[in-house]
Design a protein around this motif. Structure first.
Motif, mmCIF file in Angstrom:
data_model
loop_
_atom_site.group_PDB
_atom_site.id
_atom_site.type_symbol
_atom_site.label_atom_id
_atom_site.label_comp_id
_atom_site.label_asym_id
_atom_site.label_seq_id
_atom_site.Cartn_x
_atom_site.Cartn_y
_atom_site.Cartn_z
ATOM 1 N N GLN A 44 -51.184 83.549 -8.665
ATOM 2 C CA GLN A 44 -52.035 84.536 -9.323
ATOM 3 C C GLN A 44 -52.949 83.804 -10.293
ATOM 4 O OE1 GLN A 44 -50.203 86.353 -12.761
ATOM 5 N NE2 GLN A 44 -50.963 88.357 -12.194
ATOM 6 N N LEU A 45 -54.247 84.128 -10.223
ATOM 7 C CA LEU A 45 -55.155 83.634 -11.252
ATOM 8 C C LEU A 45 -55.048 84.605 -12.416
ATOM 9 C CD1 LEU A 45 -57.172 81.530 -12.136
ATOM 10 C CD2 LEU A 45 -58.989 82.925 -11.124
ATOM 11 N N ARG A 46 -54.498 84.119 -13.512
ATOM 12 C CA ARG A 46 -54.249 84.982 -14.662
ATOM 13 C C ARG A 46 -55.558 85.433 -15.287
ATOM 14 N NH1 ARG A 46 -49.298 85.459 -16.489
ATOM 15 N NH2 ARG A 46 -49.869 85.461 -18.685
ATOM 16 N N ASP A 47 -55.510 86.638 -15.855
ATOM 17 C CA ASP A 47 -56.707 87.174 -16.497
ATOM 18 C C ASP A 47 -57.212 86.196 -17.552
ATOM 19 O OD1 ASP A 47 -57.068 89.717 -15.177
ATOM 20 O OD2 ASP A 47 -55.224 90.360 -16.162
ATOM 21 N N ASN A 48 -58.520 86.194 -17.713
ATOM 22 C CA ASN A 48 -59.147 85.281 -18.659
ATOM 23 C C ASN A 48 -59.193 85.933 -20.041
ATOM 24 O OD1 ASN A 48 -60.164 82.779 -19.100
ATOM 25 N ND2 ASN A 48 -62.174 83.164 -18.264
ATOM 26 N N ILE A 49 -57.997 86.253 -20.561
ATOM 27 C CA ILE A 49 -57.874 86.928 -21.855
ATOM 28 C C ILE A 49 -57.252 85.924 -22.816
ATOM 29 C CG2 ILE A 49 -56.810 88.875 -23.078
ATOM 30 C CD1 ILE A 49 -56.543 90.264 -20.324
ATOM 31 N N PRO A 50 -57.916 85.643 -23.922
ATOM 32 C CA PRO A 50 -57.454 84.567 -24.808
ATOM 33 C C PRO A 50 -56.017 84.693 -25.312
ATOM 34 C CG PRO A 50 -59.618 85.350 -25.468
ATOM 35 C CD PRO A 50 -59.137 86.262 -24.390
ATOM 36 N N TRP A 82 -54.123 79.391 -12.793
ATOM 37 C CA TRP A 82 -53.246 79.823 -11.705
ATOM 38 C C TRP A 82 -51.797 79.764 -12.170
ATOM 39 C CZ3 TRP A 82 -55.249 82.028 -7.521
ATOM 40 C CH2 TRP A 82 -56.568 81.732 -7.152
ATOM 41 N N GLY A 83 -51.033 80.791 -11.837
ATOM 42 C CA GLY A 83 -49.622 80.828 -12.190
ATOM 43 C C GLY A 83 -48.851 81.595 -11.135
ATOM 44 N N LEU A 84 -47.559 81.751 -11.382
ATOM 45 C CA LEU A 84 -46.691 82.469 -10.455
ATOM 46 C C LEU A 84 -46.566 83.923 -10.877
ATOM 47 C CD1 LEU A 84 -44.021 79.667 -10.221
ATOM 48 C CD2 LEU A 84 -45.583 80.346 -8.395
ATOM 49 N N PHE A 85 -46.336 84.788 -9.920
ATOM 50 C CA PHE A 85 -46.132 86.201 -10.225
ATOM 51 C C PHE A 85 -44.777 86.397 -10.891
ATOM 52 C CE2 PHE A 85 -49.429 86.450 -6.999
ATOM 53 C CZ PHE A 85 -50.275 87.402 -7.556
ATOM 54 N N GLY A 86 -44.710 87.359 -11.796
ATOM 55 C CA GLY A 86 -43.480 87.658 -12.495
ATOM 56 C C GLY A 86 -43.778 88.162 -13.890
ATOM 57 N N GLY A 87 -42.736 88.284 -14.713
ATOM 58 C CA GLY A 87 -42.964 88.787 -16.056
ATOM 59 C C GLY A 87 -41.711 88.821 -16.894
ATOM 60 N N HIS A 88 -41.854 89.489 -18.036
ATOM 61 C CA HIS A 88 -40.789 89.534 -19.039
ATOM 62 C C HIS A 88 -39.549 90.268 -18.554
ATOM 63 C CE1 HIS A 88 -44.321 88.721 -21.597
ATOM 64 N NE2 HIS A 88 -43.443 88.019 -22.292
ATOM 65 N N ILE A 89 -38.404 89.714 -18.908
ATOM 66 C CA ILE A 89 -37.123 90.356 -18.624
ATOM 67 C C ILE A 89 -36.895 91.409 -19.711
ATOM 68 C CG2 ILE A 89 -34.631 90.013 -18.458
ATOM 69 C CD1 ILE A 89 -35.262 87.142 -17.446
ATOM 70 N N GLU A 90 -36.739 92.646 -19.285
ATOM 71 C CA GLU A 90 -36.523 93.755 -20.223
ATOM 72 C C GLU A 90 -35.060 93.779 -20.668
ATOM 73 O OE1 GLU A 90 -39.046 95.516 -21.235
ATOM 74 O OE2 GLU A 90 -40.521 94.887 -19.749
#
Length: 143
Positions: free
Chosen positions: A22-28, A36-44
């Motif tokens: 995934q090309l991560r959003d260009n948000i500072p 570029w990074g891997l798909f996934g996210g925070h563990i709730e």
């Protein structure tokens, strides 16, 4: 456990010796913005890394992870990354990008170079530092 560390679950999705990134959003204010990074996210709270990786991949690209295995854990001062690997069993055009700027199947050559062209960005973008390390380890073990 260091309470300062964020725990995330991410997936290496592979198909024909290529890797979905995934090309991560260009948000500072996000980690590895515009990289570029891997798909996934925070563990709730209350979630296992396995549940998280399935939920995040479904949320981010509409793909249901059925068969996957743990690849490893990569930690630094701020983030503990629980990394899973799974075959990508559908064509790229069957996925829906719900989070991020772009997605692409990167080759081992792209990963070694640490960068890949994005048609949406219209330019070559780098891999996130830790994501490149994870992917190099994976490619070296499965090459």
């Amino acid at each position: 456990m260091n309470n300062q560390q964020t725990h995330v679950a991410i997936a290496i999705l592979h198909q024909n010796n290529q890797f979905l990134m995934q090309l991560r959003d260009n948000i500072p204010n996000i980690a590895a913005a515009g990289c570029w990074g891997l798909f996934g996210g925070h563990i709730e709270p209350g979630e296992t890394p396995e549940v998280t990786v399935q939920r995040e991949v479904l949320e981010e690209i509409g793909y249901e992870l059925t068969t996957f295995t743990k690849f490893g854990v990569y930690s630094d001062e701020t983030i503990v990354r629980h990394v899973f690997q799974a075959p990508l069993l559908v064509e790229l055009n069957q996925l829906v990008l719900n989070e991020g700027w772009d997605m692409a199947l990167l080759t081992p050559t792209d990963i070694l170079a640490g960068e890949c062209y994005s048609a949406i960005a219209g330019e070559i973008r780098p891999l996130g530092v830790m994501h490149k390390r994870i992917m190099m380890d994976f490619v070296n073990q499965h090459g």
